[in-house]
Design a protein around this motif. Structure first.
Motif, PDB file in Angstrom:
ATOM      1  N   HIS A   1      -5.913   1.530 -28.474  1.00  0.00           N
ATOM      2  CA  HIS A   1      -6.049   0.472 -27.479  1.00  0.00           C
ATOM      3  C   HIS A   1      -6.070   1.132 -26.110  1.00  0.00           C
ATOM      4  N   TRP A   2      -7.184   0.976 -25.381  1.00  0.00           N
ATOM      5  CA  TRP A   2      -7.302   1.488 -24.025  1.00  0.00           C
ATOM      6  C   TRP A   2      -7.237   0.310 -23.054  1.00  0.00           C
ATOM      7  N   GLU A   3      -6.341   0.394 -22.121  1.00  0.00           N
ATOM      8  CA  GLU A   3      -6.252  -0.615 -21.062  1.00  0.00           C
ATOM      9  C   GLU A   3      -6.706   0.043 -19.771  1.00  0.00           C
ATOM     10  N   LEU A   4      -7.665  -0.593 -19.088  1.00  0.00           N
ATOM     11  CA  LEU A   4      -8.328   0.009 -17.940  1.00  0.00           C
ATOM     12  C   LEU A   4      -7.846  -0.583 -16.627  1.00  0.00           C
ATOM     13  N   ALA A   5      -7.828   0.257 -15.597  1.00  0.00           N
ATOM     14  CA  ALA A   5      -7.535  -0.210 -14.245  1.00  0.00           C
ATOM     15  C   ALA A   5      -8.206   0.728 -13.253  1.00  0.00           C
ATOM     16  N   ILE A   6      -8.872   0.146 -12.265  1.00  0.00           N
ATOM     17  CA  ILE A   6      -9.448   0.924 -11.171  1.00  0.00           C
ATOM     18  C   ILE A   6      -8.684   0.556  -9.910  1.00  0.00           C
ATOM     19  N   LYS A   7      -8.070   1.549  -9.257  1.00  0.00           N
ATOM     20  CA  LYS A   7      -7.168   1.269  -8.149  1.00  0.00           C
ATOM     21  C   LYS A   7      -7.496   2.154  -6.948  1.00  0.00           C
ATOM     22  N   PHE A   8      -7.388   1.553  -5.780  1.00  0.00           N
ATOM     23  CA  PHE A   8      -7.595   2.252  -4.516  1.00  0.00           C
ATOM     24  C   PHE A   8      -6.354   2.004  -3.671  1.00  0.00           C
ATOM     25  N   PHE A   9      -5.420   2.933  -3.759  1.00  0.00           N
ATOM     26  CA  PHE A   9      -4.087   2.712  -3.214  1.00  0.00           C
ATOM     27  C   PHE A   9      -3.820   3.591  -1.993  1.00  0.00           C
ATOM     28  N   MET A  10      -3.151   2.999  -1.010  1.00  0.00           N
ATOM     29  CA  MET A  10      -2.694   3.712   0.169  1.00  0.00           C
ATOM     30  C   MET A  10      -1.225   4.093  -0.025  1.00  0.00           C
ATOM     31  N   GLY A  11      -0.927   5.376   0.181  1.00  0.00           N
ATOM     32  CA  GLY A  11       0.431   5.858  -0.034  1.00  0.00           C
ATOM     33  C   GLY A  11       1.200   6.007   1.266  1.00  0.00           C
ATOM     34  N   SER A  12       2.523   5.915   1.153  1.00  0.00           N
ATOM     35  CA  SER A  12       3.410   6.172   2.287  1.00  0.00           C
ATOM     36  C   SER A  12       4.655   6.870   1.756  1.00  0.00           C
ATOM     37  N   ALA A  13       5.303   7.636   2.622  1.00  0.00           N
ATOM     38  CA  ALA A  13       6.510   8.362   2.226  1.00  0.00           C
ATOM     39  C   ALA A  13       7.562   7.382   1.717  1.00  0.00           C
ATOM     40  N   PRO A  14       8.286   7.735   0.639  1.00  0.00           N
ATOM     41  CA  PRO A  14       8.345   9.043  -0.033  1.00  0.00           C
ATOM     42  C   PRO A  14       7.356   9.206  -1.191  1.00  0.00           C
ATOM     43  N   PHE A  15       6.287   8.417  -1.226  1.00  0.00           N
ATOM     44  CA  PHE A  15       5.180   8.599  -2.174  1.00  0.00           C
ATOM     45  C   PHE A  15       5.582   8.392  -3.633  1.00  0.00           C
ATOM     46  N   GLU A  16       6.525   7.483  -3.870  1.00  0.00           N
ATOM     47  CA  GLU A  16       6.835   7.059  -5.227  1.00  0.00           C
ATOM     48  C   GLU A  16       5.816   5.994  -5.656  1.00  0.00           C
ATOM     49  N   PRO A  17       5.715   5.667  -6.945  1.00  0.00           N
ATOM     50  CA  PRO A  17       4.713   4.693  -7.390  1.00  0.00           C
ATOM     51  C   PRO A  17       4.763   3.355  -6.661  1.00  0.00           C
ATOM     52  N   VAL A  18       5.940   2.896  -6.280  1.00  0.00           N
ATOM     53  CA  VAL A  18       6.049   1.620  -5.582  1.00  0.00           C
ATOM     54  C   VAL A  18       5.492   1.713  -4.166  1.00  0.00           C
ATOM     55  N   ASN A  19       5.349   2.936  -3.630  1.00  0.00           N
ATOM     56  CA  ASN A  19       4.867   3.132  -2.268  1.00  0.00           C
ATOM     57  C   ASN A  19       3.356   3.290  -2.186  1.00  0.00           C
ATOM     58  N   TRP A  20       2.667   3.223  -3.318  1.00  0.00           N
ATOM     59  CA  TRP A  20       1.200   3.252  -3.324  1.00  0.00           C
ATOM     60  C   TRP A  20       0.711   1.824  -3.512  1.00  0.00           C
ATOM     61  N   VAL A  21       0.156   1.243  -2.451  1.00  0.00           N
ATOM     62  CA  VAL A  21      -0.205  -0.176  -2.455  1.00  0.00           C
ATOM     63  C   VAL A  21      -1.693  -0.360  -2.191  1.00  0.00           C
ATOM     64  N   GLY A  22      -2.199  -1.523  -2.601  1.00  0.00           N
ATOM     65  CA  GLY A  22      -3.594  -1.857  -2.387  1.00  0.00           C
ATOM     66  C   GLY A  22      -3.791  -2.646  -1.110  1.00  0.00           C
ATOM     67  N   ILE A  23      -5.043  -3.037  -0.844  1.00  0.00           N
ATOM     68  CA  ILE A  23      -5.343  -3.877   0.312  1.00  0.00           C
ATOM     69  C   ILE A  23      -4.538  -5.162   0.233  1.00  0.00           C
ATOM     70  N   ASN A  24      -4.356  -5.672  -0.981  1.00  0.00           N
ATOM     71  CA  ASN A  24      -3.401  -6.751  -1.213  1.00  0.00           C
ATOM     72  C   ASN A  24      -2.036  -6.093  -1.384  1.00  0.00           C
ATOM     73  N   SER A  25      -1.138  -6.295  -0.428  1.00  0.00           N
ATOM     74  CA  SER A  25       0.123  -5.552  -0.420  1.00  0.00           C
ATOM     75  C   SER A  25       1.025  -5.898  -1.602  1.00  0.00           C
ATOM     76  N   ASN A  26       0.720  -6.977  -2.330  1.00  0.00           N
ATOM     77  CA  ASN A  26       1.502  -7.303  -3.529  1.00  0.00           C
ATOM     78  C   ASN A  26       1.133  -6.416  -4.710  1.00  0.00           C
ATOM     79  N   ASP A  27       0.054  -5.684  -4.583  1.00  0.00           N
ATOM     80  CA  ASP A  27      -0.427  -4.822  -5.660  1.00  0.00           C
ATOM     81  C   ASP A  27       0.040  -3.395  -5.399  1.00  0.00           C
TER      82      ASP A  27
END
Length: 325
Positions: free
Chosen positions: A155-181
């Motif tokens: 089972h392959w689940e796909l996602a295409i993401k364009f995320f902006m990072g900020s310190a300290p660059f943990e996964p929660v700190n990489w957000v999309g144009i929609n800041s809820n993402d």
């Protein structure tokens, strides 16, 4: 969630772009989808207390091998009338102009076309499989494949993401144009919702049991334009070193905005989050020159993707600011 690495994040601005060698836009996109590695070097479990299944990711070398195996076919698509088969396939799919659906269409075309040509071992058993709770739809699964090399249902689940990072660059700190993402939220949803299925009903292959689960998350990540001023943050151990990395600039950061050459700047069209379309440069030019973007003193730049020549850059508000809709 950080581990020692050899280089600080401020020294790892890179972009390997083998897709740029192709001329036709959808072929470029297809090459990008294959040559771009998974964002992740490993799956991160953000729901350790829930009864979820193990999830894997394909290595960067896996995707490089798939790109190389399909490279001759990409040349054919780029130079012959076979291109029409690719365009027809993509445009007949639901919502072909949405980035996520476009990504799914490109992966699906490669899977079907490549398997028919014996360029990889993955046979598509089903895609967009609906999940139900009684009569209510609760979600869907992107791809159910049979790996003939390993004799496993995947089972392959796909996602295409364009995320902006900020310190300290943990996964929660990489957000999309929609800041809820953000990356952490997306991975949690995939693991706790989409990867829970064990048995799947397919139209042509009956009921099959899933043996392996793969999260296929690709895209482009953007570091702050002033990353060197962010301190010596280590490159995240979970972030693939060869993932396409660009820059973003805070829309209120007048100092760094002044370093951007607005005479060479143009707003990107939505599809160019994948690959740049040179013909949009010509449409946006006057008398052979790029029409400069001018922001009034009391006007903030519009949030979005821009190109400074061939350099992608995102103008984006701080996470605490309201996102332009």
């Amino acid at each position: 969630m950080s581990k020692p690495v050899n280089q600080p994040i401020s020294k790892r601005l890179i972009d390997n772009a083998p897709w740029e060698r192709y001329c036709r836009p959808y072929v470029r996109d297809l090459a990008y989808v294959l040559a771009c590695p998974n964002v992740l070097t490993q799956w991160l479990d953000f729901a350790p207390h829930e009864n979820t299944h193990a999830v894997s990711v394909h290595s960067a070398s896996f995707w490089q091998a798939q790109f190389e195996a399909y490279e001759q076919r990409l040349k054919e698509l780029d130079t012959t009338t076979d291109y029409q088969a690719l365009t027809r396939y993509l445009l007949k799919r639901p919502s072909p102009n949405r980035l996520g659906f476009h990504f799914e269409g490109l992966v699906s075309f490669w899977l079907e076309d490549g398997f028919a040509r014996k360029l990889h071992p993955y046979e598509t058993l089903a895609n967009n499989v609906q999940l139900y709770n009684g009569k209510q739809t609760t979600g869907e699964l992107d791809l159910i494949l049979y790996n003939h090399a390993e004799q496993l249902v995947e089972h392959w689940e796909l996602a295409i993401k364009f995320f902006m990072g900020s310190a300290p660059f943990e996964p929660v700190n990489w957000v999309g144009i929609n800041s809820n993402d953000n990356l952490q939220r997306k991975m949690t949803y995939m693991q706790t919702k989409q990867f829970r299925a064990v048995w799947v009903d397919t139209e042509n292959h009956g009921q099959v049991k899933i043996d392996e689960r793969y999260g296929v998350i690709k895209g482009r990540f953007f570091l702050p334009i002033n990353t060197n001023d962010c301190g010596d943050y280590d490159w995240p151990y979970w972030l693939t070193p060869s993932v396409p990395i660009h820059e973003w600039c805070d829309k209120r950061d007048t100092k760094n905005l002044a370093t951007i050459d607005t005479t060479a700047l143009r707003a990107a069209h939505y599809i160019e989050w994948f690959t740049k379309r040179d013909f949009y440069d010509e449409r946006n030019a006057y008398d052979g020159h790029q029409q400069p973007i001018v922001w009034a003193d009391n006007e903030l730049p519009k949030t979005g993707l821009y190109f400074e020549g061939s350099r992608p850059i995102v103008i984006y508000p701080r996470q605490s600011d309201q996102i332009d809709r």
